[in-house]
Motif scaffolding. Structure first.
Motif, PDB file in Angstrom:
ATOM      1  N   ASN A 187      15.312 -18.456  -5.059  1.00 41.33           N
ATOM      2  CA  ASN A 187      14.650 -19.359  -4.405  1.00 41.33           C
ATOM      3  C   ASN A 187      13.165 -18.942  -3.958  1.00 41.33           C
ATOM      4  O   ASN A 187      12.185 -19.928  -3.577  1.00 41.33           O
ATOM      5  N   PHE A 188      13.139 -17.825  -3.744  1.00 39.82           N
ATOM      6  CA  PHE A 188      11.685 -17.119  -3.114  1.00 39.82           C
ATOM      7  C   PHE A 188      11.386 -15.980  -3.934  1.00 39.82           C
ATOM      8  O   PHE A 188      11.073 -14.840  -3.223  1.00 39.82           O
ATOM      9  N   ALA A 189      11.539 -15.999  -5.303  1.00 39.40           N
ATOM     10  CA  ALA A 189      11.352 -14.644  -6.288  1.00 39.40           C
ATOM     11  C   ALA A 189      10.191 -14.376  -5.984  1.00 39.40           C
ATOM     12  O   ALA A 189       9.804 -13.017  -5.836  1.00 39.40           O
ATOM     13  N   GLU A 190       8.965 -15.080  -5.912  1.00 39.01           N
ATOM     14  CA  GLU A 190       7.637 -14.757  -6.061  1.00 39.01           C
ATOM     15  C   GLU A 190       7.325 -13.831  -4.770  1.00 39.01           C
ATOM     16  O   GLU A 190       6.736 -12.918  -4.673  1.00 39.01           O
ATOM     17  N   ILE A 191       7.918 -14.538  -3.476  1.00 33.40           N
ATOM     18  CA  ILE A 191       7.712 -13.917  -2.237  1.00 33.40           C
ATOM     19  C   ILE A 191       8.253 -12.673  -2.228  1.00 33.40           C
ATOM     20  O   ILE A 191       7.656 -11.400  -1.605  1.00 33.40           O
ATOM     21  N   CYS A 192       9.470 -12.760  -2.508  1.00 35.48           N
ATOM     22  CA  CYS A 192      10.320 -11.271  -2.639  1.00 35.48           C
ATOM     23  C   CYS A 192       9.724 -10.172  -3.322  1.00 35.48           C
ATOM     24  O   CYS A 192       9.403  -9.113  -2.814  1.00 35.48           O
ATOM     25  N   ARG A 193       9.098 -10.456  -4.412  1.00 32.55           N
ATOM     26  CA  ARG A 193       8.201  -9.632  -5.389  1.00 32.55           C
ATOM     27  C   ARG A 193       7.057  -9.124  -4.464  1.00 32.55           C
ATOM     28  O   ARG A 193       6.893  -7.962  -4.322  1.00 32.55           O
ATOM     29  N   LEU A 194       6.219  -9.955  -3.882  1.00 34.38           N
ATOM     30  CA  LEU A 194       5.069  -9.511  -3.377  1.00 34.38           C
ATOM     31  C   LEU A 194       5.508  -8.817  -2.222  1.00 34.38           C
ATOM     32  O   LEU A 194       4.913  -7.728  -1.685  1.00 34.38           O
ATOM     33  N   VAL A 195       6.753  -9.206  -1.205  1.00 37.20           N
ATOM     34  CA  VAL A 195       7.129  -8.116  -0.269  1.00 37.20           C
ATOM     35  C   VAL A 195       7.642  -6.840  -0.533  1.00 37.20           C
ATOM     36  O   VAL A 195       6.973  -5.603   0.095  1.00 37.20           O
ATOM     37  N   GLY A 196       8.122  -6.735  -1.836  1.00 36.27           N
ATOM     38  CA  GLY A 196       8.532  -5.454  -2.200  1.00 36.27           C
ATOM     39  C   GLY A 196       7.349  -4.611  -2.558  1.00 36.27           C
ATOM     40  O   GLY A 196       7.259  -3.506  -2.417  1.00 36.27           O
ATOM     41  N   GLU A 197       6.389  -5.280  -3.557  1.00 38.09           N
ATOM     42  CA  GLU A 197       5.414  -4.546  -3.833  1.00 38.09           C
ATOM     43  C   GLU A 197       4.383  -4.166  -2.728  1.00 38.09           C
ATOM     44  O   GLU A 197       3.618  -2.985  -2.544  1.00 38.09           O
ATOM     45  N   GLY A 198       4.190  -5.112  -1.638  1.00 38.10           N
ATOM     46  CA  GLY A 198       3.546  -4.675  -0.778  1.00 38.10           C
ATOM     47  C   GLY A 198       4.245  -3.816   0.653  1.00 38.10           C
ATOM     48  O   GLY A 198       3.439  -3.561   1.608  1.00 38.10           O
ATOM     49  N   ARG A 199       5.464  -3.220   0.046  1.00 40.28           N
ATOM     50  CA  ARG A 199       6.063  -2.467   1.108  1.00 40.28           C
ATOM     51  C   ARG A 199       6.153  -2.994   2.566  1.00 40.28           C
ATOM     52  O   ARG A 199       5.982  -2.609   3.489  1.00 40.28           O
ATOM     53  N   ALA A 200       6.395  -4.375   2.548  1.00 31.17           N
ATOM     54  CA  ALA A 200       6.396  -5.059   3.779  1.00 31.17           C
ATOM     55  C   ALA A 200       7.945  -5.512   4.420  1.00 31.17           C
ATOM     56  O   ALA A 200       8.260  -6.276   5.296  1.00 31.17           O
ATOM     57  N   GLY A 201       9.119  -4.934   3.524  1.00 26.56           N
ATOM     58  CA  GLY A 201      10.316  -5.350   3.698  1.00 26.56           C
ATOM     59  C   GLY A 201      11.078  -4.790   2.794  1.00 26.56           C
ATOM     60  O   GLY A 201      10.673  -3.730   1.770  1.00 26.56           O
ATOM     61  N   TYR A 202      12.605  -4.864   2.900  1.00 31.87           N
ATOM     62  CA  TYR A 202      13.388  -4.064   1.791  1.00 31.87           C
ATOM     63  C   TYR A 202      14.595  -5.154   1.250  1.00 31.87           C
ATOM     64  O   TYR A 202      14.838  -6.121   2.010  1.00 31.87           O
ATOM     65  N   GLN A 203      14.779  -5.195  -0.037  1.00 33.94           N
ATOM     66  CA  GLN A 203      15.817  -5.662  -0.821  1.00 33.94           C
ATOM     67  C   GLN A 203      16.954  -4.914  -0.683  1.00 33.94           C
ATOM     68  O   GLN A 203      16.576  -3.905  -1.534  1.00 33.94           O
ATOM     69  N   VAL A 204      18.198  -5.227  -0.429  1.00 38.53           N
ATOM     70  CA  VAL A 204      19.133  -4.342  -0.647  1.00 38.53           C
ATOM     71  C   VAL A 204      20.260  -4.951  -1.511  1.00 38.53           C
ATOM     72  O   VAL A 204      20.566  -6.321  -1.272  1.00 38.53           O
TER      73      VAL A 204
ATOM     74  N   GLU B 113       2.821  -3.450   9.705  1.00 37.30           N
ATOM     75  CA  GLU B 113       1.533  -3.767   9.508  1.00 37.30           C
ATOM     76  C   GLU B 113       1.193  -4.160   8.061  1.00 37.30           C
ATOM     77  O   GLU B 113       0.390  -5.130   7.644  1.00 37.30           O
ATOM     78  N   ASN B 114       2.077  -3.705   6.970  1.00 36.71           N
ATOM     79  CA  ASN B 114       2.065  -4.229   5.689  1.00 36.71           C
ATOM     80  C   ASN B 114       2.394  -5.800   5.569  1.00 36.71           C
ATOM     81  O   ASN B 114       2.013  -6.380   4.554  1.00 36.71           O
ATOM     82  N   GLY B 115       3.375  -6.387   6.432  1.00 38.99           N
ATOM     83  CA  GLY B 115       3.667  -7.650   6.530  1.00 38.99           C
ATOM     84  C   GLY B 115       2.408  -8.662   6.864  1.00 38.99           C
ATOM     85  O   GLY B 115       2.412  -9.613   6.262  1.00 38.99           O
ATOM     86  N   LEU B 116       1.757  -8.263   7.825  1.00 38.43           N
ATOM     87  CA  LEU B 116       0.384  -8.982   8.080  1.00 38.43           C
ATOM     88  C   LEU B 116      -0.542  -8.971   7.119  1.00 38.43           C
ATOM     89  O   LEU B 116      -1.088  -9.737   6.931  1.00 38.43           O
ATOM     90  N   GLN B 117      -0.771  -7.798   6.493  1.00 34.58           N
ATOM     91  CA  GLN B 117      -1.645  -7.530   5.585  1.00 34.58           C
ATOM     92  C   GLN B 117      -1.359  -8.632   4.353  1.00 34.58           C
ATOM     93  O   GLN B 117      -2.088  -9.108   3.611  1.00 34.58           O
ATOM     94  N   LEU B 118       0.141  -8.503   4.021  1.00 34.25           N
ATOM     95  CA  LEU B 118       0.363  -9.251   2.730  1.00 34.25           C
ATOM     96  C   LEU B 118       0.096 -10.929   3.021  1.00 34.25           C
ATOM     97  O   LEU B 118      -0.361 -11.451   2.078  1.00 34.25           O
ATOM     98  N   ILE B 119       0.390 -11.428   4.182  1.00 33.19           N
ATOM     99  CA  ILE B 119       0.159 -12.710   4.541  1.00 33.19           C
ATOM    100  C   ILE B 119      -1.306 -13.210   4.376  1.00 33.19           C
ATOM    101  O   ILE B 119      -1.837 -13.958   3.800  1.00 33.19           O
ATOM    102  N   GLU B 120      -2.289 -12.247   4.852  1.00 29.06           N
ATOM    103  CA  GLU B 120      -3.602 -12.395   4.982  1.00 29.06           C
ATOM    104  C   GLU B 120      -4.132 -12.291   3.375  1.00 29.06           C
ATOM    105  O   GLU B 120      -5.271 -13.119   3.051  1.00 29.06           O
ATOM    106  N   ASN B 121      -3.748 -11.347   2.490  1.00 27.60           N
ATOM    107  CA  ASN B 121      -4.290 -11.323   1.417  1.00 27.60           C
ATOM    108  C   ASN B 121      -3.799 -12.428   0.381  1.00 27.60           C
ATOM    109  O   ASN B 121      -4.429 -12.512  -0.792  1.00 27.60           O
ATOM    110  N   ASN B 122      -2.887 -13.249   0.715  1.00 24.89           N
ATOM    111  CA  ASN B 122      -2.409 -14.388  -0.070  1.00 24.89           C
ATOM    112  C   ASN B 122      -2.519 -15.864   0.401  1.00 24.89           C
ATOM    113  O   ASN B 122      -1.855 -16.676  -0.046  1.00 24.89           O
TER     114      ASN B 122
END
Length: 438
Positions: free
Chosen positions: A364-381, A406-415
Protein backbone atom coordinates in the motif's frame (compact mmCIF):
# COMPACT_ATOMS: atom_id res chain seq x y z
CA UNK A 1 -20.84 5.14 -16.46
CA UNK A 2 -22.90 3.74 -19.32
CA UNK A 3 -26.54 2.77 -18.99
CA UNK A 4 -25.91 -0.99 -19.04
CA UNK A 5 -23.07 -0.67 -16.52
CA UNK A 6 -25.28 1.39 -14.21
CA UNK A 7 -28.11 -1.10 -14.55
CA UNK A 8 -25.90 -4.09 -13.82
CA UNK A 9 -24.13 -2.43 -10.87
CA UNK A 10 -27.39 -1.38 -9.21
CA UNK A 11 -28.91 -4.78 -9.84
CA UNK A 12 -25.98 -6.30 -7.97
CA UNK A 13 -26.40 -3.80 -5.13
CA UNK A 14 -30.09 -4.60 -4.71
CA UNK A 15 -29.47 -8.33 -5.00
CA UNK A 16 -26.74 -8.14 -2.39
CA UNK A 17 -28.88 -6.03 -0.08
CA UNK A 18 -31.74 -8.52 -0.22
CA UNK A 19 -29.72 -11.72 0.01
CA UNK A 20 -27.34 -10.51 2.71
CA UNK A 21 -29.80 -8.50 4.78
CA UNK A 22 -30.02 -11.09 7.62
CA UNK A 23 -26.24 -11.01 7.97
CA UNK A 24 -26.13 -7.21 7.88
CA UNK A 25 -28.79 -6.95 10.57
CA UNK A 26 -26.83 -9.37 12.76
CA UNK A 27 -23.58 -7.52 12.04
CA UNK A 28 -25.11 -4.16 12.93
CA UNK A 29 -26.53 -5.62 16.11
CA UNK A 30 -23.33 -7.28 17.27
CA UNK A 31 -20.64 -4.80 16.19
CA UNK A 32 -21.04 -1.29 17.67
CA UNK A 33 -18.63 0.38 15.26
CA UNK A 34 -20.68 -0.95 12.33
CA UNK A 35 -23.64 1.07 13.62
CA UNK A 36 -21.59 4.28 13.83
CA UNK A 37 -23.20 6.86 11.56
CA UNK A 38 -25.64 4.34 10.05
CA UNK A 39 -28.49 6.82 9.54
CA UNK A 40 -26.11 9.58 8.49
CA UNK A 41 -24.70 7.27 5.83
CA UNK A 42 -28.26 7.05 4.53
CA UNK A 43 -28.37 10.83 4.24
CA UNK A 44 -30.42 11.55 7.38
CA UNK A 45 -28.57 14.33 9.16
CA UNK A 46 -29.56 16.08 12.41
CA UNK A 47 -31.13 19.55 12.14
CA UNK A 48 -27.97 21.42 13.16
CA UNK A 49 -25.96 19.74 10.42
CA UNK A 50 -28.65 20.42 7.81
CA UNK A 51 -28.68 24.04 8.92
CA UNK A 52 -24.93 24.35 8.42
CA UNK A 53 -25.18 22.78 4.99
CA UNK A 54 -27.97 25.14 3.96
CA UNK A 55 -25.82 28.15 4.83
CA UNK A 56 -23.56 28.46 1.84
CA UNK A 57 -21.81 31.81 1.42
CA UNK A 58 -18.81 30.76 -0.69
CA UNK A 59 -17.95 28.06 -3.23
CA UNK A 60 -18.04 24.71 -1.46
CA UNK A 61 -15.39 21.98 -1.53
CA UNK A 62 -16.26 18.44 -0.48
CA UNK A 63 -13.20 16.46 0.64
CA UNK A 64 -13.59 12.74 1.17
CA UNK A 65 -11.06 10.68 3.13
CA UNK A 66 -11.86 7.10 4.10
CA UNK A 67 -10.10 7.01 7.45
CA UNK A 68 -7.19 8.37 9.47
CA UNK A 69 -4.46 7.81 6.88
CA UNK A 70 -6.33 9.53 4.07
CA UNK A 71 -7.43 12.37 6.34
CA UNK A 72 -3.86 12.99 7.41
CA UNK A 73 -2.99 13.42 3.74
CA UNK A 74 -5.63 16.07 3.07
CA UNK A 75 -5.52 18.02 6.31
CA UNK A 76 -2.47 19.94 5.13
CA UNK A 77 -4.54 21.32 2.22
CA UNK A 78 -7.44 22.71 4.20
CA UNK A 79 -6.09 25.64 6.27
CA UNK A 80 -5.02 27.63 3.19
CA UNK A 81 -8.32 26.95 1.41
CA UNK A 82 -10.65 27.63 4.35
CA UNK A 83 -10.66 31.45 4.03
CA UNK A 84 -11.96 31.29 0.44
CA UNK A 85 -14.26 28.24 0.46
CA UNK A 86 -16.91 26.48 2.47
CA UNK A 87 -15.40 23.10 3.24
CA UNK A 88 -17.15 19.83 3.96
CA UNK A 89 -15.20 16.75 5.03
CA UNK A 90 -16.53 13.20 4.87
CA UNK A 91 -15.04 9.98 6.19
CA UNK A 92 -16.14 6.36 6.13
CA UNK A 93 -14.83 5.17 9.49
CA UNK A 94 -15.63 6.37 12.98
CA UNK A 95 -11.95 6.90 13.81
CA UNK A 96 -11.59 9.10 10.75
CA UNK A 97 -14.73 10.99 11.75
CA UNK A 98 -13.50 11.57 15.29
CA UNK A 99 -10.10 12.82 14.10
CA UNK A 100 -11.65 15.18 11.53
CA UNK A 101 -13.98 16.65 14.16
CA UNK A 102 -11.12 17.20 16.59
CA UNK A 103 -8.86 18.72 13.94
CA UNK A 104 -11.42 21.03 12.31
CA UNK A 105 -14.29 21.54 14.81
CA UNK A 106 -15.43 24.62 12.89
CA UNK A 107 -16.04 22.71 9.64
CA UNK A 108 -18.88 20.46 8.53
CA UNK A 109 -17.85 16.82 9.04
CA UNK A 110 -20.13 14.00 7.93
CA UNK A 111 -20.14 10.32 7.01
CA UNK A 112 -19.75 9.36 3.36
CA UNK A 113 -23.08 8.05 2.06
CA UNK A 114 -23.85 4.49 1.04
CA UNK A 115 -23.58 4.07 -2.74
CA UNK A 116 -27.32 3.84 -3.46
CA UNK A 117 -28.61 6.30 -6.02
CA UNK A 118 -31.48 7.80 -3.94
CA UNK A 119 -29.08 8.24 -1.01
CA UNK A 120 -26.42 9.89 -3.18
CA UNK A 121 -28.97 12.23 -4.77
CA UNK A 122 -30.31 13.27 -1.37
CA UNK A 123 -26.85 13.96 0.02
CA UNK A 124 -25.69 15.95 -3.01
CA UNK A 125 -28.82 18.13 -2.75
CA UNK A 126 -27.92 18.85 0.87
CA UNK A 127 -24.19 19.38 0.44
CA UNK A 128 -24.32 21.38 -2.84
CA UNK A 129 -20.60 21.07 -3.61
CA UNK A 130 -18.88 23.04 -6.35
CA UNK A 131 -16.00 20.54 -6.45
CA UNK A 132 -15.61 17.05 -4.99
CA UNK A 133 -12.13 15.85 -4.02
CA UNK A 134 -11.71 12.14 -3.25
CA UNK A 135 -8.53 10.71 -1.80
CA UNK A 136 -6.39 7.77 -2.92
CA UNK A 137 -8.56 4.93 -4.31
CA UNK A 138 -12.21 5.62 -3.50
CA UNK A 139 -14.20 4.45 -6.54
CA UNK A 140 -17.96 4.37 -5.91
CA UNK A 141 -19.75 4.10 -9.28
CA UNK A 142 -23.09 5.67 -8.32
CA UNK A 143 -21.49 8.53 -6.43
CA UNK A 144 -19.12 9.34 -9.29
CA UNK A 145 -21.84 8.98 -11.94
CA UNK A 146 -24.43 11.17 -10.23
CA UNK A 147 -21.88 13.80 -9.20
CA UNK A 148 -20.29 14.22 -12.61
CA UNK A 149 -22.96 13.23 -15.15
CA UNK A 150 -26.25 14.23 -13.53
CA UNK A 151 -25.15 17.14 -11.34
CA UNK A 152 -22.30 18.35 -13.59
CA UNK A 153 -20.01 18.77 -10.60
CA UNK A 154 -16.27 18.31 -11.29
CA UNK A 155 -14.71 15.48 -9.31
CA UNK A 156 -10.98 14.95 -8.94
CA UNK A 157 -8.99 12.17 -7.31
CA UNK A 158 -5.90 13.30 -5.39
CA UNK A 159 -2.98 11.36 -3.93
CA UNK A 160 -4.13 8.51 -6.12
CA UNK A 161 -2.56 5.11 -5.72
CA UNK A 162 -3.31 1.66 -7.08
CA UNK A 163 -1.36 -1.24 -5.62
CA UNK A 164 -0.67 -4.36 -7.64
CA UNK A 165 -3.15 -6.27 -5.50
CA UNK A 166 -5.90 -3.68 -5.97
CA UNK A 167 -5.18 -3.52 -9.69
CA UNK A 168 -5.56 -7.30 -10.01
CA UNK A 169 -8.79 -7.17 -8.02
CA UNK A 170 -10.26 -4.38 -10.15
CA UNK A 171 -9.47 -6.34 -13.31
CA UNK A 172 -12.25 -8.77 -12.34
CA UNK A 173 -14.77 -5.92 -12.49
CA UNK A 174 -13.10 -3.82 -15.17
CA UNK A 175 -16.33 -3.34 -17.18
CA UNK A 176 -17.74 -1.52 -14.15
CA UNK A 177 -14.59 0.34 -13.15
CA UNK A 178 -13.53 1.55 -16.62
CA UNK A 179 -16.53 3.87 -17.23
CA UNK A 180 -16.29 4.98 -13.61
CA UNK A 181 -12.70 6.15 -14.18
CA UNK A 182 -13.68 7.89 -17.42
CA UNK A 183 -16.07 10.12 -15.47
CA UNK A 184 -13.45 11.42 -13.03
CA UNK A 185 -12.46 14.90 -14.13
CA UNK A 186 -8.77 14.41 -13.38
CA UNK A 187 -6.60 11.95 -11.45
CA UNK A 188 -3.53 13.18 -9.56
CA UNK A 189 -1.44 10.08 -8.89
CA UNK A 190 1.40 9.42 -6.43
CA UNK A 191 3.78 7.68 -8.85
CA UNK A 192 4.22 6.76 -12.48
CA UNK A 193 3.52 3.14 -11.58
CA UNK A 194 0.17 4.14 -10.05
CA UNK A 195 -0.61 6.22 -13.14
CA UNK A 196 0.29 3.36 -15.49
CA UNK A 197 -1.95 0.93 -13.63
CA UNK A 198 -4.97 3.21 -13.49
CA UNK A 199 -4.45 4.17 -17.13
CA UNK A 200 -4.43 0.51 -18.16
CA UNK A 201 -7.46 -0.25 -16.02
CA UNK A 202 -9.53 2.60 -17.42
CA UNK A 203 -7.94 3.05 -20.84
CA UNK A 204 -7.44 6.70 -19.90
CA UNK A 205 -5.87 9.40 -21.99
CA UNK A 206 -2.61 10.98 -20.74
CA UNK A 207 -4.44 14.32 -20.43
CA UNK A 208 -6.62 12.88 -17.64
CA UNK A 209 -3.64 11.91 -15.45
CA UNK A 210 -0.92 13.84 -13.64
CA UNK A 211 1.84 12.36 -11.48
CA UNK A 212 2.54 14.72 -8.57
CA UNK A 213 4.15 12.55 -5.89
CA UNK A 214 2.66 11.80 -2.50
CA UNK A 215 0.78 14.60 -0.77
CA UNK A 216 1.83 13.16 2.60
CA UNK A 217 5.35 14.50 2.02
CA UNK A 218 3.85 17.99 2.35
CA UNK A 219 2.35 17.20 5.72
CA UNK A 220 4.98 18.67 8.01
CA UNK A 221 3.84 17.51 11.44
CA UNK A 222 4.58 19.75 14.37
CA UNK A 223 4.60 18.39 17.88
CA UNK A 224 3.21 20.63 20.57
CA UNK A 225 5.98 21.11 23.14
CA UNK A 226 3.57 21.12 26.08
CA UNK A 227 1.90 17.92 24.88
CA UNK A 228 5.31 16.33 24.37
CA UNK A 229 6.39 17.25 27.90
CA UNK A 230 3.11 15.92 29.29
CA UNK A 231 3.39 12.59 27.48
CA UNK A 232 7.05 12.31 28.41
CA UNK A 233 6.15 12.42 32.09
CA UNK A 234 3.01 10.32 31.70
CA UNK A 235 4.75 7.52 29.79
CA UNK A 236 7.98 7.86 31.77
CA UNK A 237 10.06 8.41 28.64
CA UNK A 238 12.91 10.86 29.03
CA UNK A 239 15.90 12.14 26.99
CA UNK A 240 18.50 9.42 26.73
CA UNK A 241 15.99 6.58 26.99
CA UNK A 242 16.01 3.93 24.27
CA UNK A 243 12.45 3.55 23.03
CA UNK A 244 11.14 1.15 20.42
CA UNK A 245 7.69 1.92 19.02
CA UNK A 246 5.61 -0.74 17.29
CA UNK A 247 3.23 1.50 15.35
CA UNK A 248 -0.23 0.70 13.97
CA UNK A 249 0.06 -3.04 14.54
CA UNK A 250 -2.54 -5.59 13.53
CA UNK A 251 -3.79 -8.87 14.88
CA UNK A 252 -1.44 -11.65 13.90
CA UNK A 253 1.80 -9.67 13.98
CA UNK A 254 2.02 -8.52 17.61
CA UNK A 255 3.05 -12.05 18.57
CA UNK A 256 6.14 -11.84 16.35
CA UNK A 257 6.97 -8.27 17.32
CA UNK A 258 6.69 -8.92 21.04
CA UNK A 259 8.92 -11.97 20.74
CA UNK A 260 11.47 -9.72 19.03
CA UNK A 261 11.22 -7.20 21.86
CA UNK A 262 11.75 -9.90 24.51
CA UNK A 263 14.89 -11.12 22.74
CA UNK A 264 16.23 -7.59 22.18
CA UNK A 265 15.74 -6.75 25.83
CA UNK A 266 18.30 -9.40 26.78
CA UNK A 267 20.97 -7.34 24.98
CA UNK A 268 19.42 -3.95 25.82
CA UNK A 269 17.98 -4.24 29.36
CA UNK A 270 16.86 -0.60 29.43
CA UNK A 271 14.91 -0.88 26.17
CA UNK A 272 11.38 0.52 26.50
CA UNK A 273 8.46 -0.29 24.22
CA UNK A 274 5.37 1.57 23.08
CA UNK A 275 2.87 -0.77 21.43
CA UNK A 276 0.31 1.17 19.39
CA UNK A 277 -2.35 -1.10 17.85
CA UNK A 278 -3.98 0.20 14.68
CA UNK A 279 -7.40 -0.38 16.25
CA UNK A 280 -7.49 0.60 19.95
CA UNK A 281 -10.67 -1.42 20.48
CA UNK A 282 -8.46 -4.51 20.30
CA UNK A 283 -7.11 -3.65 23.75
CA UNK A 284 -8.51 -6.84 25.43
CA UNK A 285 -6.73 -8.98 22.83
CA UNK A 286 -3.47 -7.04 23.31
CA UNK A 287 -3.66 -7.36 27.10
CA UNK A 288 -4.25 -11.10 26.83
CA UNK A 289 -1.21 -11.45 24.60
CA UNK A 290 1.01 -9.44 26.96
CA UNK A 291 -0.23 -11.35 30.00
CA UNK A 292 0.45 -14.62 28.22
CA UNK A 293 4.07 -13.59 27.72
CA UNK A 294 4.42 -12.32 31.30
CA UNK A 295 5.29 -8.81 30.07
CA UNK A 296 4.72 -6.00 32.55
CA UNK A 297 2.84 -3.13 30.94
CA UNK A 298 0.68 -0.07 31.42
CA UNK A 299 -2.25 1.18 29.33
CA UNK A 300 -2.19 4.81 28.20
CA UNK A 301 -5.88 5.46 28.94
CA UNK A 302 -5.41 4.30 32.54
CA UNK A 303 -2.48 6.60 33.30
CA UNK A 304 -2.67 9.99 34.99
CA UNK A 305 -0.32 12.65 36.29
CA UNK A 306 -0.85 11.22 39.76
CA UNK A 307 -0.29 7.66 38.55
CA UNK A 308 2.13 7.68 35.55
CA UNK A 309 3.68 4.70 33.82
CA UNK A 310 6.12 2.60 35.83
CA UNK A 311 6.45 -0.33 33.40
CA UNK A 312 8.84 -0.95 30.48
CA UNK A 313 5.92 -1.39 28.06
CA UNK A 314 3.03 0.98 27.36
CA UNK A 315 0.03 0.15 25.20
CA UNK A 316 -1.03 3.31 23.35
CA UNK A 317 -4.81 2.93 23.14
CA UNK A 318 -5.45 6.60 22.33
CA UNK A 319 -6.12 8.42 19.06
CA UNK A 320 -4.01 11.37 17.92
CA UNK A 321 -0.95 10.86 20.13
CA UNK A 322 1.21 8.63 17.93
CA UNK A 323 3.07 11.54 16.31
CA UNK A 324 4.07 12.81 19.75
CA UNK A 325 5.15 9.31 20.72
CA UNK A 326 7.32 9.17 17.60
CA UNK A 327 9.07 12.33 18.78
CA UNK A 328 9.94 10.47 22.00
CA UNK A 329 11.06 7.31 20.19
CA UNK A 330 14.42 5.96 19.11
CA UNK A 331 13.23 3.56 16.39
CA UNK A 332 9.80 2.98 14.84
CA UNK A 333 8.70 -0.39 13.48
CA UNK A 334 5.72 -0.03 11.15
CA UNK A 335 2.84 -2.43 11.68
CA UNK A 336 0.71 -4.00 9.00
CA UNK A 337 3.91 -4.91 7.18
CA UNK A 338 4.71 -8.26 8.77
CA UNK A 339 1.36 -9.69 7.71
CA UNK A 340 -0.35 -9.17 4.36
CA UNK A 341 -2.09 -5.91 5.24
CA UNK A 342 0.02 -3.64 3.05
CA UNK A 343 1.88 -1.67 5.73
CA UNK A 344 1.48 1.77 7.26
CA UNK A 345 2.80 5.19 6.31
CA UNK A 346 6.37 5.68 7.63
CA UNK A 347 6.60 9.41 6.93
CA UNK A 348 5.52 10.62 10.38
CA UNK A 349 8.38 8.95 12.26
CA UNK A 350 10.81 10.06 9.54
CA UNK A 351 9.65 13.64 10.08
CA UNK A 352 10.71 13.31 13.73
CA UNK A 353 14.23 12.09 12.82
CA UNK A 354 13.28 8.53 13.79
CA UNK A 355 14.61 5.68 11.60
CA UNK A 356 11.93 3.27 10.43
CA UNK A 357 11.90 -0.47 9.94
CA UNK A 358 9.14 -2.31 8.10
CA UNK A 359 8.42 -5.85 7.02
CA UNK A 360 7.99 -7.44 3.57
CA UNK A 361 4.34 -6.42 3.01
CA UNK A 362 4.34 -2.72 2.11
CA UNK A 363 2.31 -2.83 -1.11
CA UNK A 364 0.00 0.00 0.00
CA UNK A 365 3.05 2.26 0.30
CA UNK A 366 5.24 0.75 -2.38
CA UNK A 367 6.55 4.05 -3.75
CA UNK A 368 7.36 5.48 -0.31
CA UNK A 369 8.98 2.15 0.59
CA UNK A 370 11.15 2.38 -2.51
CA UNK A 371 12.16 5.97 -1.75
CA UNK A 372 13.02 5.12 1.86
CA UNK A 373 15.24 2.28 0.68
CA UNK A 374 16.97 4.33 -2.00
CA UNK A 375 17.44 7.24 0.41
CA UNK A 376 18.80 4.97 3.17
CA UNK A 377 16.24 6.40 5.59
CA UNK A 378 15.15 3.04 6.97
CA UNK A 379 15.15 -0.68 6.43
CA UNK A 380 12.81 -3.23 4.92
CA UNK A 381 13.36 -6.64 6.50
CA UNK A 382 11.96 -10.01 5.41
CA UNK A 383 11.67 -11.71 8.80
CA UNK A 384 12.04 -11.53 12.57
CA UNK A 385 15.77 -12.30 12.60
CA UNK A 386 16.61 -9.41 10.29
CA UNK A 387 14.25 -7.13 12.22
CA UNK A 388 16.31 -7.73 15.37
CA UNK A 389 19.55 -7.34 13.41
CA UNK A 390 18.39 -3.97 12.05
CA UNK A 391 17.40 -2.71 15.51
CA UNK A 392 20.67 -3.94 16.99
CA UNK A 393 22.69 -2.29 14.24
CA UNK A 394 21.02 1.09 14.79
CA UNK A 395 21.39 0.92 18.57
CA UNK A 396 25.06 -0.08 18.53
CA UNK A 397 26.31 2.17 15.72
CA UNK A 398 25.57 5.84 16.55
CA UNK A 399 27.13 7.13 13.33
CA UNK A 400 24.83 4.91 11.24
CA UNK A 401 21.83 5.84 13.38
CA UNK A 402 22.36 9.58 12.91
CA UNK A 403 22.98 9.19 9.18
CA UNK A 404 19.71 7.27 8.71
CA UNK A 405 17.79 9.80 10.82
CA UNK A 406 19.16 12.71 8.78
CA UNK A 407 18.38 10.90 5.53
CA UNK A 408 14.74 10.65 6.58
CA UNK A 409 14.44 14.41 6.97
CA UNK A 410 16.17 14.97 3.64
CA UNK A 411 13.87 12.47 1.92
CA UNK A 412 10.80 14.42 3.02
CA UNK A 413 12.29 17.74 1.94
CA UNK A 414 13.25 16.38 -1.49
CA UNK A 415 9.75 15.08 -2.26
CA UNK A 416 7.57 17.98 -1.25
CA UNK A 417 5.52 20.02 -3.73
CA UNK A 418 2.29 18.12 -4.37
CA UNK A 419 0.29 20.45 -2.12
CA UNK A 420 0.87 23.50 -4.29
CA UNK A 421 -0.15 21.60 -7.43
CA UNK A 422 -3.40 20.48 -5.79
CA UNK A 423 -4.16 23.96 -4.45
CA UNK A 424 -3.78 25.42 -7.92
CA UNK A 425 -5.92 22.68 -9.46
CA UNK A 426 -8.73 23.14 -6.91
CA UNK A 427 -8.93 26.87 -7.48
CA UNK A 428 -8.89 26.34 -11.24
CA UNK A 429 -11.73 23.81 -11.25
CA UNK A 430 -13.91 25.98 -9.04
CA UNK A 431 -13.42 28.92 -11.42
CA UNK A 432 -14.31 26.76 -14.42
CA UNK A 433 -17.43 25.52 -12.62
CA UNK A 434 -18.45 29.10 -11.82
CA UNK A 435 -17.92 30.22 -15.42
CA UNK A 436 -20.23 27.45 -16.67
CA UNK A 437 -22.98 28.18 -14.16
CA UNK A 438 -26.29 29.27 -15.69
Amino acid sequence: MGFLSRLFYNFLLILGLISLSPFWVAYLGLVPKARAGFWKKLGFYPPDLRQKLSTKTKPRLWFHAVSVGEFNAIKTLIPELAPDYDIVISTTTQTGQDLALRTFPELVVLYFPYDFRPVIQRVLRLVQPDLVIITETELWPNFIDITTRKCRIPLILINGRLSKRSFNGYLWIQPLIKPCLWQITHLYMQSQMDADRVSELGNLSPEQLTVIGNLKFDLIPTVDSDKRAFLSKLLNIHPGDTVLTFASTHSGEEQLLLESYIRLKKDFPELKLVLAPRHPERLPEIKSLLNGKAISYSVRSQLSEQDPNRQPVVVLDSIGELLTVYSLSTIAVMGGSFIERGGQNPLEPLSQSVPVIFGPYMHNFAEICRLVGEGRAGYQVPNQTELMDAVTGLLTQPEIYHMVAENGLQLIENNRGAKEIIHKAIRGYVKIKASHAP
